[in-house]
Design an enzyme around this catalytic site. Structure first.
Site, PDB file in Angstrom:
ATOM      1  N   ASP A 111       1.325  -6.622  -4.492  1.00  0.00           N
ATOM      2  CA  ASP A 111       0.498  -6.619  -3.287  1.00  0.00           C
ATOM      3  C   ASP A 111       0.995  -7.847  -2.518  1.00  0.00           C
ATOM      4  OD1 ASP A 111      -2.799  -5.874  -2.518  1.00  0.00           O
ATOM      5  OD2 ASP A 111      -1.750  -7.529  -1.544  1.00  0.00           O
ATOM      6  N   SER A 112       1.235  -7.719  -1.226  1.00  0.00           N
ATOM      7  CA  SER A 112       1.927  -8.818  -0.529  1.00  0.00           C
ATOM      8  C   SER A 112       1.089 -10.088  -0.465  1.00  0.00           C
ATOM      9  CB  SER A 112       2.372  -8.380   0.861  1.00  0.00           C
ATOM     10  OG  SER A 112       1.300  -8.345   1.745  1.00  0.00           O
ATOM     11  N   SER A 113      -0.201  -9.997  -0.745  1.00  0.00           N
ATOM     12  CA  SER A 113      -1.017 -11.222  -0.786  1.00  0.00           C
ATOM     13  C   SER A 113      -0.569 -12.125  -1.929  1.00  0.00           C
ATOM     14  CB  SER A 113      -2.492 -10.878  -0.980  1.00  0.00           C
ATOM     15  OG  SER A 113      -2.864  -9.912  -0.066  1.00  0.00           O
TER      16      SER A 113
ATOM     17  N   THR B 179       0.803  -1.225   0.000  1.00  0.00           N
ATOM     18  CA  THR B 179       0.000   0.000   0.000  1.00  0.00           C
ATOM     19  C   THR B 179       0.840   1.280   0.000  1.00  0.00           C
ATOM     20  OG1 THR B 179      -1.741  -1.162   1.168  1.00  0.00           O
ATOM     21  CG2 THR B 179      -1.784   1.232   1.317  1.00  0.00           C
TER      22      THR B 179
ATOM     23  N   THR C   3       1.451  -4.948   4.138  1.00  0.00           N
ATOM     24  CA  THR C   3       1.308  -5.391   5.533  1.00  0.00           C
ATOM     25  C   THR C   3       0.689  -6.782   5.646  1.00  0.00           C
ATOM     26  OG1 THR C   3      -0.836  -4.294   5.712  1.00  0.00           O
ATOM     27  CG2 THR C   3       1.088  -3.055   6.455  1.00  0.00           C
ATOM     28  N   ASP C   4      -0.083  -7.196   4.615  1.00  0.00           N
ATOM     29  CA  ASP C   4      -0.857  -8.438   4.764  1.00  0.00           C
ATOM     30  C   ASP C   4       0.005  -9.658   5.074  1.00  0.00           C
ATOM     31  OD1 ASP C   4      -3.180  -7.093   4.406  1.00  0.00           O
ATOM     32  OD2 ASP C   4      -3.469  -7.655   2.317  1.00  0.00           O
TER      33      ASP C   4
HETATM   34  N1  ASP Z   1      -2.910  -5.623   0.470  1.00  0.00           N
HETATM   35  C1  ASP Z   1      -1.815  -4.798   0.847  1.00  0.00           C
HETATM   36  C2  ASP Z   1      -0.562  -5.643   0.829  1.00  0.00           C
HETATM   37  O1  ASP Z   1      -0.366  -6.429   1.696  1.00  0.00           O
HETATM   38  C3  ASP Z   1      -2.026  -4.221   2.187  1.00  0.00           C
HETATM   39  C4  ASP Z   1      -0.930  -3.342   2.706  1.00  0.00           C
HETATM   40  O2  ASP Z   1       0.082  -3.083   2.093  1.00  0.00           O
HETATM   41  O3  ASP Z   1      -1.076  -2.856   3.812  1.00  0.00           O
HETATM   42  O4  ASP Z   1       0.221  -5.483  -0.069  1.00  0.00           O
END
Ligand code: ASP
Length: 576
Positions: A104-106, A32, A136-137
C-alpha cells in the site's frame, strides 16, 4: 525493441504477422489497482493481477499470443501479455515485474523509490517504455522523486493506479492501465509522467486532490501533456526537452533529512525551532498566497535566519493549489532576506523530493544547491526569470502563410504549422542547416516532430551523417528513441549508413540498440569478417555489438576471419 521475429513459427505458416511490436515493462509496486478483499479489507495479492488480465480481451490478445508463439519468445514465467492491435497498427507487448511484498503506497519510503529507479535502469535497454503501478496515496511523491532521480531519461516512464481494484465490476483500473500502456508503448515521451482518468500529466506537477473520485489527481500549474479521447492527443510542444543529454543513469543517493513545514496563524517559535533542528538539512516552507509569511514576527524570522545561516536550505512554496511564489509583497521579501529561496510554482511533493535529490549531490557547493532549487531541472517549475515563450502567432513566416490563406484562428494556425514544419525541419536536417533549424525552433516548433514515415530530423541527420546537425538537435533535447514506421531509431540508421562519428556521438548521449537487435547481429558480423570489412565491424562495435556473437552456423566472427585469411580483421577481433 520491436524486432521480435513475429514469424518465429514455420515459414509461410499462418503464424506470421507483420505487426510492429513495442515492449513495455510494467513494474507492479502495489496499490489498490491489484488489491483483493480479504475479511472486509483491501490488501495487494501477488500474481492476482496478471491472472486476471489474461482473461480480459481488451488487455490481452490470447489468439495473437498463440499464433505468434509469444510464450516461446518470452517465457511464461516472465509474465508477458500483449494488447490487441492499436489504432496506430502497433502491438504493445508488456511484461510484469512484480514486487514482493506488494505495498500500500502509504507504507512506501525513499528506499522503495530507489528500488523502482534501479529496476528502470537495469531493464532500460530492453524496453521502449515503462509503466509503474502504484497506490494513489503517495504516488505524487514517488513520481516527483523519480523525475529527478532519472537523469538523461529518453523513454517514457508512466505511473498509474486506480481508485477501485481492477477485479471489480466498476473499476477505473482497466482504463488507466490500458491508457498508460498505449502511451508508454507508442510515444517516445522522455519524461516521468502520471496517467490517470484519461489524462497524462508531468509527474512532478501533480498532486492527489480527491480520494473519492476517478479524477484523483490534478496538475494545477501545468495543463496535461496528453489526453485520451477518441484519439490519444499528445501536446508535443509541452513535452519537456532538457538542454543536456547523456547516458541514462538513476541517481539514488537521496538525502533523508528534509521536511515540510506548513505555516499557520499563531505558529509558535518553539514549533519552528524544534522543526529546524540541527539534524535538518533542508525544509520546504509552505507559506501563504504568493509566498508570504508574517513580517511582524521577528522571533520567527530570527529562527529562520539562524537556520539558513548555519547552512540549512529553506525553500518557499505556496500553500495555494495554483499560482506561484513572487516577491511582490513585503511579507514575502522578509523571507527572502532571511535566506529562504523561492520555489516558484512547485508542488510541495516536487519541492521536497527535489530538495532531497539536490542536497545529496556531493559535488555541489551550498550556493549551487540553493541555485538549483530555484532553477528548472525537469520541468517542475516556471521560474520568474524565464522569458515568455515565443508565441506561434508571433512568427512572421506563419503570419504570411496565414494571411495568404486568409485564416487567423489559433487552431488553424496550429494545423498549418503541424503540416508544414516536419517537412521543413527534415529538409533543414538533410541540408545540414542548423541556422534554419534554430529559426524553425523559434516558431515554437518541436524539433522531434516526425514526418509521414515517422522519421524525425534526427533520423535524417543520422542518415546523412550531418554531425553538426546531430550535435545541435541533441543540445536541444530531441528524443533519441523515436522509431520510424519501419521500427528504426536514428542510431540504427547511422550504423547502417556507416557514419562512425554520428554513431559515437549518439552513443555518448545515451542511444543504444535493443538487446534483441544486438542478438541478431552474429550473422552480419560473420559476413563482414568473411569479406574483410574492418570498417563495418568497427561501427558495429561502437554501436555496442558483442564481437564474439556467433552466426547462424555457430561460428564466431574471428573464426570466420581466420578461415578467410583476413589477418587485419582477425587481429582487430582478437583485440576487441
Ligand atoms: N491506500 C492505497 C495506496 O495508496 C490507495 C490507492 O492505491 O489508491 O496504496
Amino acid at each position: 525493441m520491436g524486432r521480435r521475429r513475429v514469424s518465429c513459427g514455420h515459414s509461410g505458416s499462418p503464424e506470421t504477422s507483420t505487426d510492429v511490436e513495442t515492449r513495455v515493462l510494467v513494474i507492479n509496486t502495489g496499490g489498490t489497482i491489484g488489491m483483493v478483499l480479504h475479511d472486509g479489507v483491501l490488501s495487494p495479492e501477488y500474481n492476482a493481477l496478471v491472472k486476471t488480465l489474461r482473461k480480459l480481451p481488451i488487455l490481452h490478445d490470447e489468439k495473437y499470443a498463440e499464433q505468434t508463439k509469444l510464450y516461446e519468445c518470452y517465457k511464461p514465467e516472465e509474465k508477458t501479455l500483449v494488447l490487441p492491435k492499436s489504432k496506430l497498427d502497433k502491438r504493445v507487448v508488456y511484461t510484469f515485474l512484480e514486487y514482493s511484498p506488494l505495498l500500500d503506497s502509504s507504507n512506501m519510503t525513499p528506499n522503495d523509490w530507489t528500488t523502482i529507479g534501479k529496476d528502470i535502469e537495469k531493464y532500460y535497454e530492453d524496453y521502449d517504455g515503462f509503466v509503474v503501478l502504484h497506490g494513489t496515496d503517495t504516488m505524487a511523491y514517488t513520481v516527483s522523486a523519480l523525475s529527478f532521480m532519472c537523469e538523461n531519461l529518453g523513454k517514457p516512464v508512466i505511473f498509474t493506479g486506480s481508485q477501485i481494484p481492477i477485479f471489480e465490476m466498476r473499476s477505473d483500473g482497466r482504463d488507466n492501465l490500458l491508457g498508460a500502456l498505449l502511451i508508454a508503448g507508442q510515444f517516445a515521451i522522455p519524461e516521468v509522467c502520471l496517467y490517470f482518468h484519461h489524462k497524462l500529466y508531468r509527474g512532478n506537477r501533480v498532486t492527489k486532490v480527491d480520494s473519492g473520485s476517478f479524477k484523483a489527481f490534478a496538475s494545477p500549474n501545468l495543463p496535461p501533456l496528453a489526453s485520451s479521447e477518441v484519439d490519444i492527443k499528445i501536446d508535443w510542444d509541452s513535452v519537456w526537452r532538457p538542454s543536456t543529454t547523456g547516458k541514462f543513469t538513476v541517481y539514488t543517493h537521496m538525502n533523508h533529512n528534509v521536511g515540510l513545514l506548513r505555516l499557520f496563524p499563531g505558529i509558535t517559535t518553539d514549533t519552528v525551532k524544534v522543526f529546524l533542528s540541527a539534524s535538518m538539512e533542508g525544509v520546504i516552507l509552505e507559506t501563504y498566497g504568493s509566498g508570504n509569511a508574517p513580517d511582524n514576527r521577528a522571533d520567527l524570522l530570527d529562527e529562520i535566519r539562524k537556520a539558513t545561516e548555519r547552512g540549512l536550505i529553506m525553500v518557499n512554496c505556496t500553500q495555494c493549489l495554483r499560482g506561484t511564489v513572487t516577491i511582490s509583497y513585503a511579507t514575502g521579501q522578509a523571507l527572502s532576506k532571511a535566506g529562504v529561496v523561492a520555489g516558484f510554482d512547485m508542488t510541495p511533493e516536487a519541492a521536497l523530493s527535489k530538495l532531497s535529490y539536490v542536497l545529496a549531490k556531493q559535488d555541489l557547493s551550498l550556493e549551487e544547491k540553493k541555485r538549483n532549487m530555484s532553477r528548472n531541472l525537469r520541468g517542475e517549475m516556471v521560474a520568474d526569470l524565464e522569458g515568455a515563450k515565443f508565441s506561434l502567432s508571433d512568427s512572421r513566416f506563419i503570419q504570411i502563410i496565414a494571411k495568404t490563406l486568409s485564416i487567423g484562428c489559433k487552431e488553424e494556425l496550429e494545423a498549418i504549422r503541424d503540416a508544414i514544419m516536419p517537412i521543413l525541419v527534415c529538409a533543414a536536417a538533410k541540408n545540414g542547416d542548423t541556422e534554419a533549424l534554430e529559426a524553425i525552433r523559434n516558431m515554437a516548433t518541436d524539433l522531434s516532430k516526425a514526418d509521414y514515415d515517422g522519421r524525425t530530423p534526427l533520423h535524417i541527420a543520422a542518415c546523412e551523417g550531418n554531425l553538426n546537425v546531430v550535435e545541435y538537435l541533441l543540445s536541444k533535447g530531441v528524443t533519441i528513441f523515436t522509431k520510424d514506421r519501419f521500427g528504426d531509431k536514428p542510431l540504427r540508421n547511422a550504423v547502417q549508413l556507416r557514419h562512425k562519428d554520428v554513431v559515437e556521438l549518439l552513443r555518448k548521449h545515451g542511444a543504444h540498440l535493443s538487446r534483441a537487435e544486438l542478438q541478431d547481429t552474429g550473422t552480419e558480423l560473420c559476413r563482414l569478417a568473411a569479406s574483410g570489412d574492418l570498417e563495418g565491424l568497427q561501427i558495429w562495435k561502437l554501436a555496442g555489438a558483442d564481437m564474439a556473437m556467433t552466426g547462424y552456423d555457430k561460428k564466431t566472427p574471428v573464426e570466420v576471419a581466420k578461415a578467410n585469411e583476413r589477418k587485419e580483421v582477425e587481429d582487430f577481433l582478437n583485440a576487441a
